[in-house]
Structures are given as structure tokens and as C-alpha cells.
Design a protein around this motif. Sequence first.
Motif, PDB file in Angstrom:
ATOM      1  N   VAL A   1      53.001  32.025 110.679  1.00 47.37           N
ATOM      2  CA  VAL A   1      54.405  32.409 110.578  1.00 47.37           C
ATOM      3  C   VAL A   1      54.487  33.893 110.240  1.00 47.37           C
ATOM      4  O   VAL A   1      54.003  34.321 109.185  1.00 47.37           O
ATOM      5  N   ASP A   2      55.056  34.674 111.139  1.00 49.83           N
ATOM      6  CA  ASP A   2      55.253  36.102 110.927  1.00 49.83           C
ATOM      7  C   ASP A   2      54.010  36.764 110.336  1.00 49.83           C
ATOM      8  O   ASP A   2      54.036  37.346 109.239  1.00 49.83           O
TER       9      ASP A   2
ATOM     10  N   LEU B   1      60.653  35.677 106.524  1.00 47.44           N
ATOM     11  CA  LEU B   1      60.389  34.421 105.823  1.00 47.44           C
ATOM     12  C   LEU B   1      61.232  33.282 106.387  1.00 47.44           C
ATOM     13  O   LEU B   1      62.112  32.729 105.702  1.00 47.44           O
TER      14      LEU B   1
ATOM     15  N   CYS C   1      52.050  32.037 106.046  1.00 46.89           N
ATOM     16  CA  CYS C   1      53.080  33.021 106.379  1.00 46.89           C
ATOM     17  C   CYS C   1      52.611  34.384 105.908  1.00 46.89           C
ATOM     18  O   CYS C   1      52.224  34.536 104.735  1.00 46.89           O
ATOM     19  N   SER C   2      52.596  35.363 106.788  1.00 43.91           N
ATOM     20  CA  SER C   2      52.228  36.733 106.460  1.00 43.91           C
ATOM     21  C   SER C   2      50.855  36.767 105.797  1.00 43.91           C
ATOM     22  O   SER C   2      49.854  36.422 106.419  1.00 43.91           O
TER      23      SER C   2
ATOM     24  N   ALA D   1      53.229  33.712 101.402  1.00 40.05           N
ATOM     25  CA  ALA D   1      53.307  35.130 101.740  1.00 40.05           C
ATOM     26  C   ALA D   1      53.193  35.990 100.477  1.00 40.05           C
ATOM     27  O   ALA D   1      53.225  35.498  99.349  1.00 40.05           O
TER      28      ALA D   1
END
Length: 230
Positions: free
Chosen positions: A83-84, A208, A59-60, A9
Motif C-alpha cells: 500500500v503506497d 494512508l 503500507c509505506s 507505516a
Amino acid sequence: MDDLVLLHAFPLDARMWQVPGALTPDLRGHGEPDLGTLASQVLAELDERNLDQVVLGGCSMGGYVAMAVRRRAPERVKGLVFVDTKHTADAPEAVRNRHAMADRVEAEGVGEWLVDAMLPNLLSPNAPAEARDRVTTMILEQRPEDVAWWQRAMAKRPDSADVLGKAEVPALVVAGELDLLMSPEVVRQLADVLPHSTFVEMKGVAHLPPVEQPEQFASVLESWVTSAGW
């Protein structure tokens, strides 16, 4: 799992992942800001390691890069982990905010101001001290040129619904219950675009989950991998 690739991220690095056996490259910006450049970096690393097909996740920001890889070389991706993150492009205000942060990083460098700006959005109020220390250290150790480049590249990213809607591969989509940047409702919209997705909302974590609850995240990932038959 030796063919699992996880992308970090913003504004962090590979240290955010605590998944044994996964390939977790550090993403580095160069040239004109464009997530396609990072996609090329990832594909080059797969070539170096003779990995023809992988389960690719992020992630992100890492999710955005995974989408760019899928756009460029869909045959290299046999599964997806998000993820997110979200599939949509930035709204105009978000684009302006990204450029403003990039300008400030170039003018002032990376410092406590960036930690203060990012930490409340990345971790939940009840995040373990170890997670807060880990994220703080990662932020402070990033190169200003990378942080600015990443922001400008993300600001230019396209909507990826066209690419993901054709992704006939298993996909895991994880959302943090307390994420202030991307609510579970927004992340679920990504899951809805993917033809073969599994959606999991992790309780008590924010943006996270792999950092706040690494063991629980690893368990979610392992269960999904098992169900996919890998």
C-alpha cells in the motif's frame, strides 16, 4: 483471515490497521538501523504463532519491511500486499532528509512539529476528522528512538526489484489517488515489477488509504483475497 500480516507505516503503529483478524505487529528498532532487523522481528513473531506461510503486507515503511522479509525468507510468504510504497532505494536528497529528521527527533523529541511536518503528506485535505485525530495521536505517542531509528533504517534500504521480480505469488498493490509522497504512477511501477500483481487506485485518499477509507480498503483487500482463492 488468520494468516494475513500487515505492517504499519512511518511514523505510526499497528493502530493504523482496521482489518479484523489480521496480525498487525508494532515494529521496534534496536541496534544498528537496518530493515533486516525488523524483518527478523516479524519472522520471530510468525514462529511464535506457528505460522509457516502468510500473506504479508505493508503500507509505506511497512512495505519496505515486507520486502526485507521476502528477501530473507521467501518460502514464508504466499502472497503480498503493498500500500503506497515503492521498490526503489532512496535518492541522495531523500537520504539527507531522513537523517535530518532523525537528528531533530533525537534533539527535540516527538512533538507537534512532527505532526505538522507529516500530516499534510499522509492524509488528503478532505480526510475525516477521525482519521486526522487517529494519525495525530499515533505520531505523538511514538518513541523518539524508534522514529529516528526507522528513518535511518529506511535511508539504507536497497532496491528490491531483484527480490520482487522473482516473487511468483499473488500480489495486491494499492495506491492512493492523492498521495503526495508516492504518486500512483510510482506505485504502479512496483506493480509492474511483480509477476502476478493486481493494481488498485483508491480515489480521494492520500498516503494512508487504510486510515482514510478503512471500509473501502477492507473491501479491496477482501475482493483480492477471494480472487486468489484463499
